[in-house]
Design an enzyme around this catalytic site. Structure first.
Site, PDB file in Angstrom:
ATOM      1  N   HIS A  33       0.853  -1.188   0.000  1.00  0.00           N
ATOM      2  CA  HIS A  33       0.000   0.000   0.000  1.00  0.00           C
ATOM      3  C   HIS A  33       0.893   1.243   0.000  1.00  0.00           C
ATOM      4  O   HIS A  33       2.083   1.155   0.292  1.00  0.00           O
ATOM      5  CB  HIS A  33      -0.921  -0.004   1.220  1.00  0.00           C
ATOM      6  CG  HIS A  33      -0.181   0.095   2.517  1.00  0.00           C
ATOM      7  ND1 HIS A  33       0.359  -1.008   3.144  1.00  0.00           N
ATOM      8  CD2 HIS A  33       0.136   1.161   3.283  1.00  0.00           C
ATOM      9  CE1 HIS A  33       0.976  -0.621   4.253  1.00  0.00           C
ATOM     10  NE2 HIS A  33       0.870   0.689   4.354  1.00  0.00           N
ATOM     11  N   HIS A 117       5.719   5.747  -2.282  1.00  0.00           N
ATOM     12  CA  HIS A 117       6.432   4.480  -2.355  1.00  0.00           C
ATOM     13  C   HIS A 117       5.592   3.356  -1.761  1.00  0.00           C
ATOM     14  O   HIS A 117       4.741   3.582  -0.910  1.00  0.00           O
ATOM     15  CB  HIS A 117       7.776   4.560  -1.622  1.00  0.00           C
ATOM     16  CG  HIS A 117       7.619   4.667  -0.141  1.00  0.00           C
ATOM     17  ND1 HIS A 117       7.271   5.851   0.481  1.00  0.00           N
ATOM     18  CD2 HIS A 117       7.726   3.732   0.835  1.00  0.00           C
ATOM     19  CE1 HIS A 117       7.191   5.638   1.778  1.00  0.00           C
ATOM     20  NE2 HIS A 117       7.450   4.364   2.029  1.00  0.00           N
TER      21      HIS A 117
END
Length: 180
Positions: A33, A117
């Site tokens: 995630h 990221h």
């Protein structure tokens, strides 16, 4: 924020093809995630206000395209996959999520520039050689998907003490992006 099912499948293939070694502990797909705003421990009495403010942040944010793109690292400890596409919209959504938490009374760490990221591996020790995996994943280009939901995710940290046990992630709230 969760990547699409197709994005996860593409990343799964890329990670499977990357060099494997004992220096890295790969994160599980269930943990893939993008953290927009790390909130740490949130008191239960703050949750209703936090939900209200996150709903408002989502209502002010329009859906946007995103794709998994490239790879990078934080120091010698974390290997991640980056993002491309609607980065300005993603950064704005991260700012709104951070502001929502602050306004709901959630103590937030020092503000830093958001780096989109998705962590795929962590080093087992400080002198791990990330270069082979970084090289293998640096050219990764995923298929775009439409980001249309802001999710509040709870991290349930391992408690068993079993080596290699991973955190479990649970979506505790989700709001559609409906802004223009």
């Amino acid at each position: 924020m969760l990547p699409s099912t197709d994005a996860v499948a593409e990343l799964r293939e890329a990670v499977a093809a990357a060099p494997s070694g004992t220096d890295l502990r790969w994160t599980g797909e269930a943990g893939w995630h993008f953290t927009l705003a790390f909130m740490g421990e949130v008191d239960d009495d703050r949750l209703p206000e936090l939900h209200t403010r996150l709903a408002r942040a989502a209502a002010h944010s329009a859906p946007f395209p995103l794709r998994l793109h490239g790879a990078g690292h934080f120091g010698r400890r974390a290997l991640w996959i980056g993002a491309a596409g609607g980065l300005d919209a993603l950064r704005m959504l991260a700012e709104r999520a951070d502001a929502a938490a602050r306004r709901a009374g959630v103590p937030m760490e020092q503000h830093r520039r958001y780096t989109p990221h998705l962590t795929v591996a962590r080093a087992r020790h400080d002198d791990a050689d990330l270069r082979p995996c970084l090289d293998a994943l640096s050219g990764f280009e995923g298929t775009p998907w439409q980001v249309d939901v802001l999710s509040l995710v709870r991290s349930n940290l391992p408690v068993s003490g079993v080596p290699g046990e991973q955190p479990r992630y649970e979506v505790v709230g989700a709001w559609p992006l409906t802004g223009h």
